[in-house]
Design a protein around this motif. Structure first.
Motif, mmCIF file in Angstrom:
data_model
loop_
_atom_site.group_PDB
_atom_site.id
_atom_site.type_symbol
_atom_site.label_atom_id
_atom_site.label_comp_id
_atom_site.label_asym_id
_atom_site.label_seq_id
_atom_site.Cartn_x
_atom_site.Cartn_y
_atom_site.Cartn_z
ATOM 1 N N UNK A 37 -12.069 4.086 3.724
ATOM 2 C CA UNK A 37 -12.149 4.371 2.294
ATOM 3 C C UNK A 37 -11.926 5.867 2.153
ATOM 4 N N UNK A 38 -10.965 6.228 1.328
ATOM 5 C CA UNK A 38 -10.580 7.627 1.176
ATOM 6 C C UNK A 38 -10.210 7.908 -0.279
ATOM 7 N N UNK A 39 -10.502 9.102 -0.717
ATOM 8 C CA UNK A 39 -10.077 9.569 -2.041
ATOM 9 C C UNK A 39 -9.128 10.730 -1.813
ATOM 10 N N UNK A 40 -7.905 10.597 -2.278
ATOM 11 C CA UNK A 40 -6.892 11.632 -2.075
ATOM 12 C C UNK A 40 -6.938 12.599 -3.255
ATOM 13 N N UNK A 41 -7.142 13.882 -2.973
ATOM 14 C CA UNK A 41 -7.229 14.848 -4.072
ATOM 15 C C UNK A 41 -5.888 15.081 -4.761
ATOM 16 N N UNK A 42 -5.972 15.582 -5.961
ATOM 17 C CA UNK A 42 -4.786 15.856 -6.785
ATOM 18 C C UNK A 42 -3.807 16.799 -6.077
ATOM 19 N N UNK A 43 -4.286 17.627 -5.158
ATOM 20 C CA UNK A 43 -3.398 18.572 -4.457
ATOM 21 C C UNK A 43 -2.368 17.858 -3.582
ATOM 22 N N UNK A 44 -2.519 16.556 -3.369
ATOM 23 C CA UNK A 44 -1.552 15.780 -2.590
ATOM 24 C C UNK A 44 -0.716 14.867 -3.487
#
Length: 157
Positions: A37-44
């Motif tokens: 489970x991962x949340x990808x930040x807006x910087x990606x």
């Protein structure tokens, strides 16, 4: 569920990589899958609010390839020879994503594996199938694996 090892500098799992994704996986033996489970930040992002397709491919590549570790042999590292991706729906940033991988078929020095990225409601945003192969001894020598191997371990969160 058994947690899989990570490394220190890998872009995907490296605990010490300041710009990495810092993904972790667990073996879900009951379902013959691994999951993260991962949340990808807006910087990606590639577009505002949407994870860049290259990052989506990276998550699928790593997760499908790690599926062969579900048997508990955490030294059975393979490399990707082919990766086929289907982008089904936009993958949002800043949203918890579940990335699931499994083995389709494994035989000796190669395996067919698969993975998908799911939204909290279960909708699939992207999926892949891949062919992974056991690397040669020359590969390990060229990447200095012997020096790095001590950092391939289960890290506490």
């Amino acid at each position: 569920m058994q947690k899989q090892p990570g490394s220190r500098n890998c872009f995907v799992c490296g605990r010490q990589n300041e710009i990495g994704l810092k993904m972790t996986w667990v073996n879900d033996i009951d379902n013959n899958q691994i999951r993260s489970v991962v949340t990808i930040p807006e910087s990606f992002n590639g577009y505002p609010g949407i994870v860049h397709g290259g990052i989506v491919a990276t998550m699928l590549d790593e997760t499908s390839g790690r599926a062969i570790l579900i048997d508990g042999d955490m030294d059975k590292l393979f490399v990707t020879a082919r990766l086929d991706i289907k982008y089904r729906n936009p993958t949002p940033t800043d949203t918890p994503l579940t990335v699931v991988g499994w083995v389709i078929k494994q035989k000796g020095s190669y395996a067919q594996v698969a993975a998908e990225i799911r939204l909290p409601d279960g909708k699939v945003t992207a999926e892949c199938t891949a062919l992974v192969v056991k690397p040669t001894e020359e590969f390990y020598a060229n990447c200095n694996w012997d020096e790095e191997k001590e950092f391939w371990k289960v890290y506490e969160d």
